[in-house]
Design a protein around this motif. Structure first.
Motif, mmCIF file in Angstrom:
data_model
loop_
_atom_site.group_PDB
_atom_site.id
_atom_site.type_symbol
_atom_site.label_atom_id
_atom_site.label_comp_id
_atom_site.label_asym_id
_atom_site.label_seq_id
_atom_site.Cartn_x
_atom_site.Cartn_y
_atom_site.Cartn_z
ATOM 1 N N GLN A 1 -4.409 3.849 -7.234
ATOM 2 C CA GLN A 1 -3.765 2.806 -8.042
ATOM 3 C C GLN A 1 -3.464 1.567 -7.193
ATOM 4 O O GLN A 1 -3.646 0.437 -7.648
ATOM 5 N N GLN A 2 -3.018 1.770 -5.958
ATOM 6 C CA GLN A 2 -2.763 0.642 -5.061
ATOM 7 C C GLN A 2 -4.060 -0.102 -4.756
ATOM 8 O O GLN A 2 -4.084 -1.336 -4.741
ATOM 9 N N SER B 1 5.947 -4.618 4.614
ATOM 10 C CA SER B 1 6.081 -4.336 6.040
ATOM 11 C C SER B 1 6.065 -2.855 6.421
ATOM 12 O O SER B 1 5.204 -2.430 7.175
ATOM 13 N N ARG B 2 6.953 -2.070 5.921
ATOM 14 C CA ARG B 2 6.990 -0.676 6.369
ATOM 15 C C ARG B 2 6.028 0.216 5.602
ATOM 16 O O ARG B 2 5.899 1.386 5.902
ATOM 17 N N ARG B 3 5.360 -0.331 4.632
ATOM 18 C CA ARG B 3 4.405 0.453 3.845
ATOM 19 C C ARG B 3 2.952 0.203 4.270
ATOM 20 O O ARG B 3 2.043 0.830 3.756
ATOM 21 N N LEU B 4 2.748 -0.730 5.178
ATOM 22 C CA LEU B 4 1.390 -1.139 5.544
ATOM 23 C C LEU B 4 0.531 -0.026 6.114
ATOM 24 O O LEU B 4 -0.671 0.007 5.883
ATOM 25 N N GLY C 1 0.879 9.183 -6.281
ATOM 26 C CA GLY C 1 -0.509 9.285 -6.677
ATOM 27 C C GLY C 1 -1.414 9.803 -5.577
ATOM 28 O O GLY C 1 -1.013 10.022 -4.440
ATOM 29 N N GLU C 2 -2.660 10.006 -5.966
ATOM 30 C CA GLU C 2 -3.683 10.517 -5.064
ATOM 31 C C GLU C 2 -4.012 9.472 -4.001
ATOM 32 O O GLU C 2 -4.246 8.315 -4.310
ATOM 33 N N ASP D 1 6.692 -1.700 -6.780
ATOM 34 C CA ASP D 1 6.938 -0.273 -6.974
ATOM 35 C C ASP D 1 5.653 0.552 -6.876
ATOM 36 O O ASP D 1 5.693 1.745 -6.601
ATOM 37 N N LEU D 2 4.495 -0.082 -7.050
ATOM 38 C CA LEU D 2 3.219 0.619 -6.879
ATOM 39 C C LEU D 2 3.023 1.110 -5.445
ATOM 40 O O LEU D 2 2.221 2.008 -5.197
ATOM 41 N N PHE D 3 3.742 0.500 -4.519
ATOM 42 C CA PHE D 3 3.533 0.789 -3.103
ATOM 43 C C PHE D 3 4.551 1.763 -2.518
ATOM 44 O O PHE D 3 4.629 1.926 -1.311
#
Length: 112
Positions: A90-91, A80-83, A27-28, A20-22
């Motif tokens: 935070q990430q 995959s789609r968040r790369l 966030g900034e 869920d962090l991704f």
């Protein structure tokens, strides 16, 4: 070696618990993608591992690189789609922590 261990399975479980962090827009952002951070920080930790274990033979070093590549591939599949999205602070912090845990797995596997 590492990717077949129970510790790695638990580490991947920890990663999936924090997916869920991704999610986008939480966030900034910084000027690096999630992919960039994963590749950069895991590469740094593997280089640090090699620096601390200078006595490893070439075959073992290649095995470690293959395992690190497999770990990056696993993470890329989960994200995959968040790369290619811009990463958040935070990430980045999570990826730094996670790459340190990966290094610890390798360190544990090669305790002299």
């Amino acid at each position: 070696m590492v990717t077949e261990s129970q510790a790695y399975i638990e580490l991947i479980s920890y990663f999936t618990e924090n997916l869920d962090l991704f999610e986008e827009g939480k966030g900034e952002t910084i000027d690096k993608t999630v992919r960039d951070l994963i590749e950069e920080h895991i590469a740094q930790k593997i280089m640090a591992f090699f620096s601390q274990h200078e006595g490893l033979d070439q075959d073992t070093r290649l095995d470690v690189v293959r395992e690190a590549d497999a770990i990056v591939t696993d993470l890329e599949e989960f994200l995959s789609r968040r790369l290619d999205q811009k990463s958040t602070v935070q990430q980045e912090q999570f990826i730094i922590e996670f790459s340190g845990l990966i290094k610890n797995l390798f360190d544990s596997a090669f305790v002299n």
